[in-house]
Design a protein around this motif. Structure first.
Motif, mmCIF file in Angstrom:
data_model
loop_
_atom_site.group_PDB
_atom_site.id
_atom_site.type_symbol
_atom_site.label_atom_id
_atom_site.label_comp_id
_atom_site.label_asym_id
_atom_site.label_seq_id
_atom_site.Cartn_x
_atom_site.Cartn_y
_atom_site.Cartn_z
ATOM 1 N N VAL A 80 54.156 -32.570 18.153
ATOM 2 C CA VAL A 80 54.507 -31.612 19.212
ATOM 3 C C VAL A 80 53.840 -32.017 20.526
ATOM 4 O O VAL A 80 54.469 -31.995 21.594
ATOM 5 N N LEU A 81 52.564 -32.375 20.463
ATOM 6 C CA LEU A 81 51.860 -32.794 21.679
ATOM 7 C C LEU A 81 52.477 -34.058 22.278
ATOM 8 O O LEU A 81 52.563 -34.193 23.504
ATOM 9 N N LEU A 82 52.925 -34.975 21.413
ATOM 10 C CA LEU A 82 53.572 -36.190 21.911
ATOM 11 C C LEU A 82 54.873 -35.854 22.627
ATOM 12 O O LEU A 82 55.163 -36.411 23.703
ATOM 13 N N LEU A 83 55.659 -34.938 22.066
ATOM 14 C CA LEU A 83 56.905 -34.522 22.712
ATOM 15 C C LEU A 83 56.628 -33.858 24.055
ATOM 16 O O LEU A 83 57.337 -34.101 25.045
ATOM 17 N N VAL A 84 55.592 -33.022 24.095
ATOM 18 C CA VAL A 84 55.236 -32.361 25.355
ATOM 19 C C VAL A 84 54.827 -33.389 26.404
ATOM 20 O O VAL A 84 55.258 -33.320 27.560
ATOM 21 N N CYS A 85 54.005 -34.345 25.987
ATOM 22 C CA CYS A 85 53.552 -35.384 26.936
ATOM 23 C C CYS A 85 54.715 -36.233 27.420
ATOM 24 O O CYS A 85 54.779 -36.592 28.612
ATOM 25 N N LEU A 86 55.640 -36.576 26.528
ATOM 26 C CA LEU A 86 56.800 -37.370 26.933
ATOM 27 C C LEU A 86 57.684 -36.598 27.914
ATOM 28 O O LEU A 86 58.190 -37.171 28.893
#
Length: 337
Positions: free
Chosen positions: A261-267
Motif C-alpha cells: 500500500v505504501l509503495l502504491l501511495v509513493c508511486l
C-alpha cells in the motif's frame, strides 16, 4: 408535525446516537441510507449557490474582460472552484482545530474505526458529497465543451472516490486532513488562473502555487506513511468486523500488504510530482523563449534605427519633395520659342 419530521430528514443529518463521555453524554452520528436524502437536498442548494456566484460575480467580470470562448469557460470553472475551495479550506480548518486532530495527531488512528462522528464532521462530509455530485449536472447547465468533459469527469470522480471512501470506511479524520491539504493547493492554482486571465503578464501567483503544491505533497506523503505505516498497525482491535465498521485494519498487520500500500501511495505521489515538474519546465521554457524573442525583436529594432537612411535633398511637404528654398528640386523644362 409530520411535515417537520420529513423536513428534518432532508435538512439535518440522521442516525444520531448518544455516546457516553466524561462530561456526560455527547450526540454523535453514523451513516446510513437516509444520508442519500440529505445529500439530494444539498445538491439542489449547491446548484442554487452555483448559479448565484455565476450570475452576480463571474458574469459581470466576464463582460468587462471580453475573454474568448475557451478562456471564458476556464475562467468560470476557476471562479467557481475558488469560491468552493476557499469555503472548504476555512470550514475544514475550523473542524480539524476544534476537534483536536491537529494538536493530537494520534487521534487520526487511535480508536479506529471512527464510526461515530461529531455533527460538524458528518455535516461537512455530506456537503462535500453534495457539491461534487452537483458538479455532474452542472456540466450540462454550463454547456461545457465536449473535449473538456472527460477531464472534468475524471476530476469529479477522483474527489467523489476520496470523500466517499473516507466517509464509508470510517477514515474521516485522515480524510479531513488530506482534503485540507488538497483544497489549499487547488485554491492557489485556480486563484493564479483567475489573475492570469485578467493580466497575462502577472504569473506571480503561479510561483506561490508551486511552493504550496510541493509542501502539501510532502505533508500528504508523510501523513500516509505515519498513519498507514505506524498508526493503523498498532490499533487494538485488529479483527475484521464490518458491523462495527472495521474493514481492513487487520490487513495492516501483514508487513507485505502494508508495504504494498505504501509503495502504491509513493508511486502515485511520484507521478503527480512528475507531471507537476513537467508542467513547470514547460512553463519556464515558454517564458524564456518569449523573453529571448522580445530581446531579439528589440535588438533588430535598434539596428534598424541605427542604420543611416538615404534621404532626398530638401524636405517633404504633402508628399512632394521641396528644395531648401521652397522650390521644386526638379529641373524645369524650357519652353520652346
Amino acid at each position: 408535525q409530520v411535515t417537520a419530521k420529513t423536513a428534518f430528514l432532508f435538512i439535518l443529518p440522521q442516525y444520531n446516537v448518544s455516546v457516553p463521555a466524561a462530561d456526560g453524554e455527547l450526540v454523535h452520528y453514523h451513516y446510513g441510507l437516509k444520508d442519500l436524502v440529505t445529500i439530494l437536498f444539498y445538491i439542489f442548494i449547491a446548484i442554487i449557490l452555483h448559479a448565484v456566484v455565476q450570475e452576480y460575480a463571474l458574469d459581470k467580470i466576464n463582460r468587462r474582460l471580453h475573454l474568448s470562448k475557451v478562456k471564458h469557460s476556464k475562467f468560470n470553472e476557476s471562479g467557481q472552484l475558488v469560491a468552493f475551495h476557499l469555503t472548504s479550506v476555512l470550514w475544514c480548518l475550523y473542524v480539524v482545530v476544534t476537534e483536536g486532530y491537529v494538536s493530537n495527531p494520534r487521534s487520526l488512528w487511535e480508536s479506529y474505526p471512527h464510526v461515530y462522528l461529531p455533527f460538524q464532521v458528518k455535516f461537512f462530509y455530506l456537503c462535500q458529497l453534495a457539491y461534487w455530485l452537483h458538479a455532474l449536472p452542472e456540466l450540462y447547465f454550463q454547456k461545457v465543451r465536449k473535449e473538456e468533459i472527460p477531464r472534468q469527469l475524471q476530476y469529479i470522480a477522483l474527489y467523489l472516490v476520496h470523500v466517499a471512501g473516507a466517509y464509508l470506511l470510517n477514515l474521516t479524520r485522515l480524510g479531513l486532513i488530506l482534503l485540507l491539504l488538497q483544497y489549499l493547493a487547488e485554491f492557489f492554482f485556480h486563484m493564479a488562473r483567475l489573475v492570469y486571465f485578467t493580466d497575462e503578464n502577472n504569473e506571480k501567483l503561479f510561483n506561490v502555487w508551486a511552493v504550496v503544491f510541493v509542501v502539501t505533497r510532502l505533508f500528504t506523503l508523510t501523513l500516509y506513511i505515519l498513519v498507514i505505516g505506524f498508526g493503523l498497525p498498532r490499533v487494538e482491535n485488529q479483527a475484521l468486523d464490518p458491523e462495527r465498521g472495521n474493514f481492513f485494519s487487520f490487513l495492516f498487520n501483514n508487513v507485505l500488504f502494508r508495504m504494498s500500500v505504501l509503495l502504491l501511495v509513493c508511486l502515485f505521489q511520484a507521478s503527480v510530482m512528475w507531471r507537476f515538474i513537467h508542467f513547470q519546465l514547460r512553463r519556464w521554457r515558454e517564458y524564456w523563449n518569449e523573453q529571448s524573442a522580445r530581446k531579439r525583436a528589440a535588438a533588430s529594432g535598434a539596428k534598424q534605427q541605427a542604420k543611416p537612411l538615404k534621404r532626398d535633398s530638401g524636405y517633404h511637404e504633402n508628399g512632394v519633395v521641396k528644395a531648401e528654398n521652397g522650390t521644386s528640386p526638379r529641373t524645369k523644362k524650357l519652353k520652346s520659342p
